[in-house]
Design a protein around this motif. Structure first.
Motif, PDB file in Angstrom:
ATOM      1  N   ALA A 196       0.619  -1.325   0.106  1.00 47.89           N
ATOM      2  CA  ALA A 196       0.039  -0.441   0.058  1.00 47.89           C
ATOM      3  C   ALA A 196       1.009   1.581  -0.161  1.00 47.89           C
ATOM      4  O   ALA A 196       0.352   1.829  -1.301  1.00 47.89           O
ATOM      5  N   LEU A 197       1.600   1.085   0.655  1.00 53.06           N
ATOM      6  CA  LEU A 197       2.871   2.477   0.461  1.00 53.06           C
ATOM      7  C   LEU A 197       3.323   2.528   0.225  1.00 53.06           C
ATOM      8  O   LEU A 197       4.112   3.753  -0.835  1.00 53.06           O
ATOM      9  N   ALA A 198       4.116   1.169  -1.077  1.00 53.42           N
ATOM     10  CA  ALA A 198       4.674   1.723  -1.861  1.00 53.42           C
ATOM     11  C   ALA A 198       3.827   2.092  -3.104  1.00 53.42           C
ATOM     12  O   ALA A 198       4.013   1.707  -4.323  1.00 53.42           O
ATOM     13  N   GLU A 199       2.518   2.189  -3.121  1.00 53.16           N
ATOM     14  CA  GLU A 199       1.236   2.032  -4.272  1.00 53.16           C
ATOM     15  C   GLU A 199       1.192   1.699  -4.984  1.00 53.16           C
ATOM     16  O   GLU A 199       1.206   1.471  -6.386  1.00 53.16           O
ATOM     17  N   SER A 200       1.592   0.215  -5.001  1.00 51.99           N
ATOM     18  CA  SER A 200       1.284  -1.326  -5.552  1.00 51.99           C
ATOM     19  C   SER A 200       0.268  -1.889  -5.552  1.00 51.99           C
ATOM     20  O   SER A 200      -0.807  -1.513  -3.887  1.00 51.99           O
ATOM     21  N   ASP A 201      -0.111  -2.472  -5.654  1.00 52.98           N
ATOM     22  CA  ASP A 201      -1.382  -3.339  -6.248  1.00 52.98           C
ATOM     23  C   ASP A 201      -1.476  -4.721  -4.424  1.00 52.98           C
ATOM     24  O   ASP A 201      -0.472  -5.823  -4.975  1.00 52.98           O
ATOM     25  N   PRO A 202      -2.046  -4.397  -3.568  1.00 48.83           N
ATOM     26  CA  PRO A 202      -2.132  -5.114  -2.220  1.00 48.83           C
ATOM     27  C   PRO A 202      -2.710  -6.821  -2.549  1.00 48.83           C
ATOM     28  O   PRO A 202      -3.208  -6.641  -3.104  1.00 48.83           O
ATOM     29  N   PHE A 203      -1.642  -7.996  -1.848  1.00 46.65           N
ATOM     30  CA  PHE A 203      -1.998  -8.891  -2.258  1.00 46.65           C
ATOM     31  C   PHE A 203      -2.338 -10.157  -1.616  1.00 46.65           C
ATOM     32  O   PHE A 203      -1.112  -9.973  -0.393  1.00 46.65           O
ATOM     33  N   VAL A 204      -2.794 -11.059  -1.605  1.00 48.74           N
ATOM     34  CA  VAL A 204      -2.614 -11.978  -0.715  1.00 48.74           C
ATOM     35  C   VAL A 204      -2.466 -13.703  -1.878  1.00 48.74           C
ATOM     36  O   VAL A 204      -3.316 -13.976  -2.290  1.00 48.74           O
TER      37      VAL A 204
END
Lengths: 606, 391
Positions: B49-57
């Protein structure tokens, strides 16, 4: 006469005496044109009281507009319907045109088939010289009241008031009374103009095929004109101008040889003042050079020096045949004055409450030697009804056609266009449905109507083909817009899905990791916006991102009104409505032209 | 004296409580490990999130395609395939939110040193999303599925997340178990039987004295009651269990431990239909959905006692017991026959073929048409004696 009665009649009556030729000849006399139309008034659009009222207004307004334009005056037309009794109305139409000189008043308002427009090939609303005199005649027949004309030709000249009574048997009018008014007549503020009042039997109704609808549509096709309409209930409706530019004057042209029929050719030969056939062809037709004239004559087996007097039926036929074979340049088209894309848009904008507008003016083409051109305007969305068939409004030389839709070439062209390609649903053989108004305009030096009442355009292949091409052009733009709107809605939904969950996610993540939820939320929100923006972008043919994702930004034939766009049906979608608001031409077309932005406020009721 | 004994008592009581707690919650070490795993999941989300990318699991896929049959160990194993669950995918966004939300819920639970039922966890995480009318979960089923995802994604077990399922399944027989410190004599359970807990780990349930020689597992409660009333377990010295249809994890874990730790063979008495066949398959090899737990649950030596398609003729049953197979049954039967762990077994191929050929299925209760106690007095004893079962 009938077989079973034969024996009976034999018994009771003496043998039936036939009329002699002499006796019959007593009965035979000339039928005046006015008499013919008095009996066949349905041919001129006076079939029923409701239509009669509309036709009378229409003829008077058409004449007023023609007169103003020819005199290069921005039309300001006042229409008033005064209800005398249940079925009796007084129609008054006043314009600010050049006025009519005294000696022509009887002819123009009192004779059928008298006019300036029939014998020339020039684009104008009226063409036969029937309309207004027929309205007067209808009034006289149904109410017995003469027609009242007031005309003022110059500021310094007095206005002339004439009461006219048609004599149908002679196709001319008798002056009942004549008065001169002082110079400072308050009727004509510009110092000139014409007012005609006809009392007639009619019925006033709003809705489809009403005076209101006629004025609505006239205002669309004539955005340079201002109309004031006083209804029988004494309401004043104003139709403001959409532009202050007068359409350029239409040029008069000579007939094109290809458009002439044999009979007409013989008539022209009989009437011409030219002595030699070569100069006749050159001078009385357009697009005939001396070389072409020579070639026609050679093919017809004569020379261009042959005396016109020597041309008999046989030679005329040969000339006619030769004309069809020789190569002749197509007629010039500068005689046509289209409404123009910009004016069309401003007309639609002020009278139709939609969100997307586009218009298209086709290049001129020729049918039967007559140049013509087709224009199409389209309005979509906004407050237009969603679950109905689309509305087709038809015009010929800027005059709305309100009757006989199904017989009209423009209606057929709309039917034949495959609207499905443009994201509009259409059942087989019927009009498409959706929140759409399509206007089709044909401009021509001679519009081929199916009848004298000028209700439908005849179905020539060339005309229908041009109409379809124009419809396809606006259709393509509509399709682009519909798809783009859909995509923007989808994007809006996508974005709102993401945004909806981001709050939950950032709070839960803070609970797990201790990273402040606000920081995570802000970062994710930026990603969400970027992600949905990306999907907004348009790829060009090579698959690369095009910077300007708006296909309509530079297209002057398209206007999109954002304020009328309904928001995507999802909460939290404030951001995507905002995006629509920023969209293109909405500002550009109006920013520069003050009159347009005033006009877009549209029709005002006082 | 008296004072001292009270203090002793109270100290033993608190010790017992501590012991009880540790049994239920697992050791401090396990808890820390699970908490660390949840922390990692959270950190990965925060970092992307902080890297402004797409979070995933990444969630291991629990489908047939990611399940392999280990022939030597004779059980199902989960493959390596994972499915990436992204936030910025309209189809996955909601599930992603639920995954993070429930992970947080489990963390709270672990930190509070408490346990919750699956339903409890559903309620704990259920609320309306701010600014909308949408709820975090539509129903418990939605939450249960996500919890299983978390379980596999964190490579942990449900009990380590301090979650348990609704109790299902009953046991009675010649055995004494110690459930959370309480000795329970399964010979004296009346008509109700011992309700098998959701968590049957050795830390919670220990086995005491056991005379039983085998376990008879029946499909459902009604049949189990018949056997209990007829004191079948007493007469034949066995343990009688039922799993209310597809047995829950607690029942499977208990059967596994009875088989593994006490060496008791497990016999199954199930309906003659694809559903019954698959229950047997799950008990024997593990389930596709929970393949990661096969090792702790599968009983490769479990036997299928019946009832079988041939029983219609062998037992002389009347036409009334026939239940016509529908299209879905036939399709499911063919699917089961194709499973790698069935395909090489001739008996099973024959059994399924015969059922499809017969065109009908039968429930265990159909044996009641012969005689009320036919199943307990004739059917099962005869089959056991003749070792007439399929493997």
């Amino acid at each position: 006469m009938e077989a079973p009665n034969k024996t009976a009649s034999k018994k009771t009556s003496p043998r039936r005496q036939g009329a002699t030729a002499e006796e019959m000849s007593d009965q035979q006399r000339e039928i005046s044109v006015s008499e013919f139309f008095a009996k066949n008034r349905h041919l001129l659009g006076f079939d029923n009281p409701r239509k009669a009222l509309l036709t009378a207004v229409k003829e008077a307004v058409d004449n007023a507009l023609d007169a103003c334009e020819e005199a290069c005056i921005l039309p300001d037309i006042h229409i008033e319907l005064l209800q005398r009794s249940e079925t009796r109305f007084k129609v008054t139409v006043r314009d600010n045109g050049p006025g009519i000189v005294r000696k022509q008043i009887e002819n123009i308002f009192g004779r059928l088939l008298y006019g300036s427009k029939f014998h020339r090939l020039k684009m104008s609303r009226g063409q036969q010289g029937i309309g207004i005199s027929a309205a007067g005649m209808y009034g006289l027949m149904t109410t017995g009241q003469p027609v009242l004309i007031i005309s003022k030709t110059h500021k310094k000249k007095p206005a002339v008031e004439v009461l006219l009574k048609m004599d149908t048997s002679k196709n001319r009018a008798d002056v009942v009374s004549e008065t001169e008014h002082p110079e400072d007549d308050g009727l004509f503020q510009d110092g000139h103009g014409t007012q005609v009042s006809i009392e007639l039997e009619g019925r006033y109704q709003t809705g489809r095929q009403s005076v209101d609808e006629y004025l609505d549509q006239t205002a669309i096709a004539n955005p340079h004109a201002r109309f004031t309409f006083v209804t029988p209930t004494n309401e004043t409706i104003e139709f403001n101008r959409g532009t202050n530019e007068l359409p350029p004057e239409a040029k008069e042209i000579l007939p094109h040889p290809r458009g002439i029929e044999l009979g007409t050719l013989i008539q022209m030969i009989e009437r011409t003042d030219r002595s030699q056939i070569g100069s006749f062809l050159q001078e009385e037709f357009s697009r005939v050079s001396s070389a072409v004239a020579k070639e026609i004559c050679e093919r017809a087996g004569i020379t261009n020096r042959t005396w016109v007097k020597a041309i008999g039926h046989k030679e005329a036929e040969a000339i006619y045949k030769a004309i069809q074979e020789v190569r002749i340049t197509a007629p010039q088209t500068d005689c046509l004055v289209p409404i123009g894309t910009k004016a069309l848009l401003s007309g639609l904008l002020k009278e139709v409450k939609a969100e997307f507008f586009t218009a298209c003016t086709r290049p001129a083409d020729v049918y039967r030697g007559n140049p013509f051109l087709i224009e199409v305007g389209l309005a979509f969305g906004g407050e237009l009804p969603k679950d109905e068939l689309i509305r087709v409004i038809r015009f010929a030389n800027r005059v709305p056609l309100l009757y006989q839709q199904a017989a009209c070439a423009s209606f057929k062209a709309v039917l034949e266009t495959s609207w499905k390609n443009y994201g509009v649903s259409q059942s087989r053989g019927s009009l498409p449905d959706g929140p759409i108004v399509v206007m089709v305009h044909m401009a021509s030096v001679w519009v081929p109507f199916t009848s004298e009442s000028k209700e439908a355009i005849a179905d020539y292949d060339e005309i229908r083909k041009e109409m379809k091409l124009a419809l396809q052009e606006v259709g393509r733009k509509l399709g682009m817009y519909v798809r783009r709107r859909q995509r923007m809605r989808n994007e809006g939904e996508r974005r709102s899905i993401f945004e909806r969950y981001i709050g939950e996610i950032s709070q839960a993540t803070e609970a797990i990791t201790g990273t402040p939820a606000q920081r995570i939320y802000d970062a994710l929100l930026r990603v969400a916006q970027r992600k949905t923006e990306e999907a907004d972008a348009v790829l060009n043919d090579e698959g690369k991102r095009v910077k300007d994702s708006d296909p309509f930004r530079k297209d002057e034939s398209v206007v999109i009104l954002a304020a009328r766009t309904p928001a995507a049906p999802i909460e939290d979608s404030a951001s995507d409505t905002e995006e629509v608001t920023q969209s293109p031409s909405a500002g550009t077309l109006f920013g520069e032209d003050e009159s347009l932005s005033k006009a877009s406020k549209g029709r005002k009721k006082k | 004296m008296a004072k001292k004994s009270i203090r002793e008592e109270s100290s033993t009581a608190s010790e017992a409580a501590r012991a009880r707690e540790s049994r239920m919650m697992g050791s401090q070490g396990t808890r820390d490990k699970t908490l660390a795993k949840i922390g990692e999941l959270g950190k990965s989300v925060a970092k992307s999130a902080l890297a402004e990318s797409d979070p995933f699991v990444d969630v291991p896929t629990r489908t047939m395609s990611n399940t392999t049959y280990n022939e030597t160990r004779r059980l199902l194993q989960m493959g390596d395939a994972t499915l990436r669950r992204n936030l910025f995918n309209t189809g996955q966004a909601r599930k992603f939110m639920q995954t993070v939300l429930l992970s947080k819920g489990c963390k709270d639970l672990l930190e509070a040193k408490k346990t919750l039922s699956l339903r409890g966890m559903y309620y704990k995480s259920l609320h309306t999303i701010a600014g909308t009318k949408e709820k975090t979960f539509d129903d418990q089923e939605e939450s249960d599925g996500i919890l299983e995802d978390i379980e596999v994604a964190l490579a942990t077990l449900r009990e380590n997340l301090h979650l348990f399922a609704k109790k299902r399944g009953t046991m009675v027989g010649n055995i004494t178990v110690v459930d959370n410190g309480d000795p329970i004599d399964c010979r004296r359970m009346g008509t109700g039987g011992y309700a098998i807990p959701s968590i049957c780990e050795p830390s919670v349930v220990q086995f005491g004295k056991c005379e039983a020689k085998f376990v008879l597992h029946v499909e459902k409660d009604t049949v189990w009651s018949r056997f209990n009333e007829d004191r079948f377990w007493e007469k034949h010295n066995c343990i009688l269990t039922e799993g209310s249809g597809q047995p829950p994890r607690g029942v499977r874990r208990l059967l596994y431990r009875l088989n593994k730790e006490l060496g008791l063979p497990v016999y199954c008495l199930l309906d003659c239909d694809p559903w019954g066949h698959y229950i047997y398959s799950v008990i024997k090899q593990g389930s596709i959905n929970l393949a990661f737990e096969s090792e702790r649950m599968a009983i490769p030596d479990a036997k299928y006692l019946g009832i079988r398609s041939a029983d219609f003729l062998r037992c002389g049953l009347s036409d009334d017991v026939k239940i016509a197979l529908n299209d879905r049954d036939i399709e499911r039967a063919k699917q089961i026959a194709e499973y790698p762990w069935f395909i090489k077994k001739k008996h099973w191929q024959k059994e399924i073929q015969l059922m499809v050929k017969n065109g009908f299925k039968m429930e265990v209760e159909s044996l009641i048409t012969k005689d009320i106690s036919y199943v307990t007095e004739v059917y099962v004893p005869e089959r056991m004696k003749a070792k007439d079962w399929i493997d």
